[in-house]
Design a protein around this motif. Structure first.
Motif, PDB file in Angstrom:
ATOM      1  N   LEU A 207       0.830  -1.208   0.000  1.00 50.46           N
ATOM      2  CA  LEU A 207       0.000   0.000   0.000  1.00 50.46           C
ATOM      3  C   LEU A 207       0.860   1.252   0.000  1.00 50.46           C
ATOM      4  CD1 LEU A 207      -2.727  -1.102   2.583  1.00 50.46           C
ATOM      5  CD2 LEU A 207      -3.099  -0.654   0.149  1.00 50.46           C
ATOM      6  N   ALA A 208       1.962   1.225   0.742  1.00 43.10           N
ATOM      7  CA  ALA A 208       2.860   2.385   0.773  1.00 43.10           C
ATOM      8  C   ALA A 208       3.426   2.663  -0.610  1.00 43.10           C
ATOM      9  CB  ALA A 208       3.985   2.147   1.777  1.00 43.10           C
ATOM     10  N   GLU A 209       3.784   1.613  -1.324  1.00 44.89           N
ATOM     11  CA  GLU A 209       4.398   1.792  -2.643  1.00 44.89           C
ATOM     12  C   GLU A 209       3.382   2.232  -3.696  1.00 44.89           C
ATOM     13  OE1 GLU A 209       7.487   1.972  -3.277  1.00 44.89           O
ATOM     14  OE2 GLU A 209       8.117   1.370  -1.267  1.00 44.89           O
TER      15      GLU A 209
ATOM     16  N   LEU B 265       7.603  -2.128   8.985  1.00 44.87           N
ATOM     17  CA  LEU B 265       7.966  -0.809   8.468  1.00 44.87           C
ATOM     18  C   LEU B 265       8.303   0.147   9.609  1.00 44.87           C
ATOM     19  CD1 LEU B 265       5.052  -0.641   5.914  1.00 44.87           C
ATOM     20  CD2 LEU B 265       7.456  -0.663   5.291  1.00 44.87           C
ATOM     21  N   ILE B 266       9.258   1.025   9.352  1.00 43.84           N
ATOM     22  CA  ILE B 266       9.605   2.092  10.293  1.00 43.84           C
ATOM     23  C   ILE B 266       9.240   3.425   9.660  1.00 43.84           C
ATOM     24  CG2 ILE B 266      11.451   3.238  11.571  1.00 43.84           C
ATOM     25  CD1 ILE B 266      10.789   0.387  12.565  1.00 43.84           C
ATOM     26  N   MET B 267       8.420   4.202  10.367  1.00 42.51           N
ATOM     27  CA  MET B 267       8.032   5.530   9.896  1.00 42.51           C
ATOM     28  C   MET B 267       8.755   6.586  10.728  1.00 42.51           C
ATOM     29  SD  MET B 267       4.303   7.431   9.745  1.00 42.51           S
ATOM     30  CE  MET B 267       3.547   6.108   8.825  1.00 42.51           C
ATOM     31  N   ALA B 268       9.401   7.520  10.052  1.00 38.87           N
ATOM     32  CA  ALA B 268      10.117   8.605  10.720  1.00 38.87           C
ATOM     33  C   ALA B 268       9.320   9.895  10.598  1.00 38.87           C
ATOM     34  CB  ALA B 268      11.496   8.787  10.103  1.00 38.87           C
ATOM     35  N   ARG B 269       8.972  10.444  11.737  1.00 42.90           N
ATOM     36  CA  ARG B 269       8.255  11.724  11.767  1.00 42.90           C
ATOM     37  C   ARG B 269       9.195  12.810  12.281  1.00 42.90           C
ATOM     38  NH1 ARG B 269       3.082  13.134  15.771  1.00 42.90           N
ATOM     39  NH2 ARG B 269       3.965  15.104  16.512  1.00 42.90           N
ATOM     40  N   THR B 270       9.169  13.963  11.626  1.00 43.87           N
ATOM     41  CA  THR B 270       9.896  15.115  12.135  1.00 43.87           C
ATOM     42  C   THR B 270       8.946  16.257  12.423  1.00 43.87           C
ATOM     43  OG1 THR B 270      11.643  16.734  11.743  1.00 43.87           O
ATOM     44  CG2 THR B 270      10.490  15.930   9.794  1.00 43.87           C
TER      45      THR B 270
ATOM     46  N   ALA C 159      18.869   6.839   6.820  1.00 41.86           N
ATOM     47  CA  ALA C 159      19.132   5.946   7.955  1.00 41.86           C
ATOM     48  C   ALA C 159      18.303   4.674   7.891  1.00 41.86           C
ATOM     49  CB  ALA C 159      18.863   6.676   9.264  1.00 41.86           C
ATOM     50  N   GLY C 160      17.371   4.599   6.928  1.00 41.70           N
ATOM     51  CA  GLY C 160      16.619   3.371   6.744  1.00 41.70           C
ATOM     52  C   GLY C 160      15.127   3.469   6.953  1.00 41.70           C
ATOM     53  N   ALA C 161      14.601   4.665   7.258  1.00 43.88           N
ATOM     54  CA  ALA C 161      13.155   4.811   7.427  1.00 43.88           C
ATOM     55  C   ALA C 161      12.445   4.436   6.132  1.00 43.88           C
ATOM     56  CB  ALA C 161      12.803   6.236   7.821  1.00 43.88           C
ATOM     57  N   ASP C 162      11.353   3.702   6.267  1.00 46.11           N
ATOM     58  CA  ASP C 162      10.592   3.264   5.099  1.00 46.11           C
ATOM     59  C   ASP C 162       9.568   4.290   4.647  1.00 46.11           C
ATOM     60  OD1 ASP C 162      11.533   0.369   4.983  1.00 46.11           O
ATOM     61  OD2 ASP C 162      10.800   0.510   7.044  1.00 46.11           O
TER      62      ASP C 162
ATOM     63  N   ARG D 155      10.167  16.456  -3.407  1.00 42.58           N
ATOM     64  CA  ARG D 155      11.546  16.594  -2.953  1.00 42.58           C
ATOM     65  C   ARG D 155      12.049  15.434  -2.083  1.00 42.58           C
ATOM     66  NH1 ARG D 155      12.329  22.622  -0.884  1.00 42.58           N
ATOM     67  NH2 ARG D 155      14.468  21.808  -0.711  1.00 42.58           N
ATOM     68  N   LEU D 156      11.141  14.568  -1.667  1.00 39.53           N
ATOM     69  CA  LEU D 156      11.529  13.397  -0.876  1.00 39.53           C
ATOM     70  C   LEU D 156      11.051  12.150  -1.600  1.00 39.53           C
ATOM     71  CD1 LEU D 156      10.522  14.737   2.653  1.00 39.53           C
ATOM     72  CD2 LEU D 156      12.865  14.414   1.824  1.00 39.53           C
ATOM     73  N   ALA D 157      11.956  11.217  -1.839  1.00 40.74           N
ATOM     74  CA  ALA D 157      11.640  10.066  -2.687  1.00 40.74           C
ATOM     75  C   ALA D 157      10.848   8.979  -1.965  1.00 40.74           C
ATOM     76  CB  ALA D 157      12.930   9.475  -3.248  1.00 40.74           C
ATOM     77  N   LYS D 158      11.020   8.835  -0.671  1.00 42.85           N
ATOM     78  CA  LYS D 158      10.355   7.755   0.065  1.00 42.85           C
ATOM     79  C   LYS D 158       8.849   8.011   0.146  1.00 42.85           C
ATOM     80  CE  LYS D 158      13.708   4.950   1.458  1.00 42.85           C
ATOM     81  NZ  LYS D 158      14.143   4.737   2.852  1.00 42.85           N
ATOM     82  N   PRO D 159       8.043   6.956   0.297  1.00 48.02           N
ATOM     83  CA  PRO D 159       6.603   7.143   0.520  1.00 48.02           C
ATOM     84  C   PRO D 159       6.367   8.026   1.749  1.00 48.02           C
ATOM     85  CG  PRO D 159       7.098   4.840   0.102  1.00 48.02           C
ATOM     86  CD  PRO D 159       8.418   5.524   0.258  1.00 48.02           C
TER      87      PRO D 159
END
Length: 289
Positions: free
Chosen positions: A13-15, A153-158, A179-182, A201-205
């Protein structure tokens, strides 16, 4: 239910990046309502658990034990993929490692970590502070290393947009991705231009958080899908709806001195039993009697 695991389904689903709406659940029954409504994933909301379990604001009062307990109960109640809000990871990088192991065991399919200082607060409150970029990145590295199942999956929030500005938040999110966040989650952006810029500007989902009454402009999920967002989070829409419903029915009870089975006011008795699975429990009782 499909044959693939919830974690594999969530990764797929993320992809797809089709702006999938993910409502937040604050307990097992709210997760059942989300599943019954036809949604494809559930967000286990830290703010919702804190509000509904403690009657307190989202200011770092929830601990690992509480969110793990709720995750396990929700995992038992629904088969949908679960995105679990782990706040700051409840400490340093070593605590993050322990948090991943605990929530993975409890049934999380994606675990979200944010970069605020402790005690954290709702992303749409004032007064937030964030840790250094180096510390934020180290926590994501620890989370990625800690998972036993590679499909978790690891989600990184800022939350750096509010304190350091949009460009600094973008730079930090990219380092978290490195660093590996999905999945990436830039919280509390405040303009339509910022919302449009993130997927470019950010490639990750990415996940976009729609907080009803919050700092981010509310954008239709279809439009967010066209921009390239993977997920559109409504973490506490169900909670706010539940509060409105409780206030309404209790006002009627107070003023009219009774409440009848009016579907516009309360869920019918039979509907409540259906949602908690009473027919299935009745069938089991017959099987074992």
């Amino acid at each position: 239910m499909t044959s693939s695991s919830p974690r594999k389904r969530l990764r797929a689903l993320a992809e797809e990046r089709r702006g999938l709406i993910v409502p937040g659940a604050f307990n097992a029954l709210s997760a059942r309502v989300i599943a019954d409504a036809g949604f494809e994933a559930v967000y286990v909301t830290g703010a919702g658990v804190t509000n509904m379990w403690f009657g307190m604001p989202d200011q770092g009062f929830m601990g690992l034990a509480e969110i793990a307990d709720h995750t396990a109960r929700i995992r038992d109640a629904v088969d949908l993929p679960l995105i679990v809000d782990a706040d700051t990871g409840f400490g340093n990088a070593l605590n993050v490692r322990h948090t991943v192991r605990t929530l993975e065991r409890a049934g999380a399919d994606c675990i979200q970590f944010e970069d605020q200082t402790a005690p954290k607060r709702c992303g749409h409150f004032s007064g937030k502070e964030v840790v250094s970029t180096e510390e934020a990145v180290s926590k994501i590295k620890a989370a990625v290393d800690a998972r036993r199942d590679g499909d978790l999956l690891i989600m990184a929030r800022t939350d750096a947009c509010a304190t350091h500005g949009f460009e600094a938040a973008l730079e930090r999110a990219q380092k978290m991705a490195d660093a590996g966040a999905d999945i990436l989650f830039v919280e509390a952006v405040t303009t339509a231009d910022q919302i449009r810029a993130l997927p470019q500007r950010l490639a990750k989902p990415q996940l976009m958080n729609m907080v009803i009454g919050g700092k981010t402009p509310v954008v239709d999920a279809e439009e967010l899908a066209r921009m390239g967002y993977a997920f559109v989070l409504y973490a506490n829409a169900a909670l706010q709806g539940a509060l409105a419903g409780m206030t309404r029915v209790l006002g009627v009870l107070r003023d009219a001195r009774r409440v009848d089975e009016d579907p516009a006011l309360v869920a019918p008795f039979a509907e409540r039993q259906r949602l908690v699975g009473k027919p299935e429990w009745d069938a089991l009782e017959k099987r074992y009697t």
